[in-house]
Scaffold this motif. Structure first.
Motif, mmCIF file in Angstrom:
data_model
loop_
_atom_site.group_PDB
_atom_site.id
_atom_site.type_symbol
_atom_site.label_atom_id
_atom_site.label_comp_id
_atom_site.label_asym_id
_atom_site.label_seq_id
_atom_site.Cartn_x
_atom_site.Cartn_y
_atom_site.Cartn_z
ATOM 1 N N TYR A 41 0.824 -1.208 0.000
ATOM 2 C CA TYR A 41 0.000 0.000 0.000
ATOM 3 C C TYR A 41 0.860 1.262 0.000
ATOM 4 O O TYR A 41 0.633 2.184 -0.781
ATOM 5 C CB TYR A 41 -0.909 -0.016 1.234
ATOM 6 C CG TYR A 41 -1.640 1.275 1.487
ATOM 7 C CD1 TYR A 41 -2.671 1.685 0.665
ATOM 8 C CD2 TYR A 41 -1.288 2.094 2.564
ATOM 9 C CE1 TYR A 41 -3.352 2.880 0.897
ATOM 10 C CE2 TYR A 41 -1.945 3.285 2.805
ATOM 11 C CZ TYR A 41 -2.982 3.670 1.966
ATOM 12 O OH TYR A 41 -3.639 4.857 2.207
ATOM 13 N N VAL A 42 1.865 1.289 0.844
ATOM 14 C CA VAL A 42 2.735 2.466 0.914
ATOM 15 C C VAL A 42 3.541 2.604 -0.379
ATOM 16 O O VAL A 42 3.695 3.709 -0.916
ATOM 17 C CB VAL A 42 3.670 2.387 2.133
ATOM 18 C CG1 VAL A 42 4.644 3.562 2.142
ATOM 19 C CG2 VAL A 42 2.857 2.375 3.427
ATOM 20 N N ALA A 44 2.657 1.662 -3.323
ATOM 21 C CA ALA A 44 1.747 2.122 -4.367
ATOM 22 C C ALA A 44 1.447 3.611 -4.236
ATOM 23 O O ALA A 44 1.219 4.292 -5.246
ATOM 24 C CB ALA A 44 0.454 1.313 -4.323
ATOM 25 N N GLU A 45 1.435 4.126 -3.015
ATOM 26 C CA GLU A 45 1.245 5.571 -2.845
ATOM 27 C C GLU A 45 2.358 6.359 -3.531
ATOM 28 O O GLU A 45 2.126 7.440 -4.071
ATOM 29 C CB GLU A 45 1.214 5.927 -1.353
ATOM 30 C CG GLU A 45 -0.093 5.655 -0.672
ATOM 31 C CD GLU A 45 -0.180 6.338 0.685
ATOM 32 O OE1 GLU A 45 -1.302 6.573 1.150
ATOM 33 O OE2 GLU A 45 0.876 6.631 1.281
ATOM 34 N N HIS A 46 3.554 5.805 -3.513
ATOM 35 C CA HIS A 46 4.698 6.492 -4.112
ATOM 36 C C HIS A 46 4.850 6.184 -5.602
ATOM 37 O O HIS A 46 5.196 7.069 -6.384
ATOM 38 C CB HIS A 46 5.990 6.091 -3.384
ATOM 39 C CG HIS A 46 6.100 6.602 -1.988
ATOM 40 N ND1 HIS A 46 6.541 7.879 -1.694
ATOM 41 C CD2 HIS A 46 5.827 6.013 -0.791
ATOM 42 C CE1 HIS A 46 6.538 8.055 -0.378
ATOM 43 N NE2 HIS A 46 6.111 6.932 0.193
ATOM 44 N N SER A 49 -0.599 3.012 -8.779
ATOM 45 C CA SER A 49 -1.385 1.790 -8.606
ATOM 46 C C SER A 49 -0.822 0.653 -9.455
ATOM 47 O O SER A 49 -0.656 0.801 -10.670
ATOM 48 C CB SER A 49 -2.837 2.035 -9.000
ATOM 49 O OG SER A 49 -3.420 3.007 -8.169
ATOM 50 N N THR A 170 12.112 7.696 -6.273
ATOM 51 C CA THR A 170 10.879 7.081 -5.772
ATOM 52 C C THR A 170 11.196 5.845 -4.942
ATOM 53 O O THR A 170 10.574 5.614 -3.894
ATOM 54 C CB THR A 170 9.950 6.718 -6.934
ATOM 55 O OG1 THR A 170 9.575 7.914 -7.634
ATOM 56 C CG2 THR A 170 8.683 6.027 -6.435
ATOM 57 N N ASP A 177 9.973 6.034 3.808
ATOM 58 C CA ASP A 177 8.661 6.294 4.406
ATOM 59 C C ASP A 177 8.608 5.670 5.805
ATOM 60 O O ASP A 177 8.943 4.504 5.981
ATOM 61 C CB ASP A 177 7.567 5.691 3.515
ATOM 62 C CG ASP A 177 6.174 6.179 3.884
ATOM 63 O OD1 ASP A 177 5.746 5.942 5.039
ATOM 64 O OD2 ASP A 177 5.506 6.786 3.021
ATOM 65 N N GLU A 187 -3.925 2.160 9.647
ATOM 66 C CA GLU A 187 -4.487 2.531 8.348
ATOM 67 C C GLU A 187 -3.768 1.807 7.215
ATOM 68 O O GLU A 187 -4.403 1.283 6.283
ATOM 69 C CB GLU A 187 -4.376 4.037 8.133
ATOM 70 C CG GLU A 187 -4.833 4.490 6.754
ATOM 71 C CD GLU A 187 -4.410 5.906 6.411
ATOM 72 O OE1 GLU A 187 -5.057 6.490 5.523
ATOM 73 O OE2 GLU A 187 -3.440 6.413 7.000
ATOM 74 N N ALA A 188 -2.418 1.779 7.268
ATOM 75 C CA ALA A 188 -1.653 1.111 6.217
ATOM 76 C C ALA A 188 -1.941 -0.378 6.192
ATOM 77 O O ALA A 188 -2.086 -0.988 5.115
ATOM 78 C CB ALA A 188 -0.160 1.374 6.406
#
Length: 199
Positions: A41-42, A44-46, A49, A170, A177, A187-188
């Motif tokens: 998830y983290v 993919a944020e960077h 998707s 990236t 992160d 949340e993550a």
């Protein structure tokens, strides 16, 4: 074909290896044990998707770290015939210290290995008709060591000077992160569970 990302051990990889940087874990990282889904998830944020996400096999993760860890694999640009570029994020503790130096015999085969202000960067160039090349960044934190590997685009030079779908900056941003550590946020973990399950 060589294993499609940095060969940190002979079980998971085959030619070069890993290293370090020094950044402390941030309190905003959270206090829940990190799951593979959270890593995906983290990432993919960077990086954007992914087409699909999978959890790395436990034996592959534990082959890297003496105290285990978690890992996730994300694929980008899949088209039915091509599996897609591969982004791997692994977090664990107890990485072999011999792997944390560009001057070691295990790292000697790398086309590039440098300590940077952000951590270590290692890359393998294209091997024609065999492998497009790989790159890996490694960052040591207070609670764990993070490895982020990327394979798919053709590497012919210092990857920092190339236009890649997912840049070296990236990759370092993912590793730095605070949620990419031995612990992460609720949340993550929750969002990651949904991502891995395809929800």
């Amino acid at each position: 074909m060589r294993t499609p990302w940095l060969p940190v051990t002979t079980l998971l990889l085959t030619v070069v290896v890993t290293a370090c940087g020094t950044q402390s874990a941030s309190p905003q990282g959270g206090d829940e044990p990190t799951t593979p889904g959270a890593l995906a998830y983290v990432a993919a944020e960077h990086a954007g998707s992914p087409d699909r996400v999978s959890v790395m096999k436990r034996r592959d993760v534990t082959s890297l770290f003496s105290e285990g860890g978690e890992g996730a694999e994300l694929r980008y640009g899949s088209d039915g015939e091509y599996d897609g570029d591969m982004l791997v994020v692994v977090v664990g503790q107890g990485l072999d210290p011999d792997l944390l130096d560009c001057d070691t015999e295990r790292n000697a085969g790398a086309d590039g290995c440098e300590h940077t202000d952000d951590g270590m960067l290692i890359w393998e160039d294209l091997t024609p008709e065999e492998d497009p090349g790989t790159l890996t960044v490694i960052v040591e934190k207070e609670g764990a060591t993070v490895l982020v590997g990327y394979a798919g685009p053709t590497i012919t030079d210092d990857p920092r000077q190339m236009e890649l779908p997912i840049s070296v900056d990236t990759l370092f941003a993912i590793a730095a992160d605070p949620r990419v550590d031995a612990t992460t946020t609720a949340e993550a973990n929750a969002a990651g569970e949904e991502l891995v399950s395809g929800g």
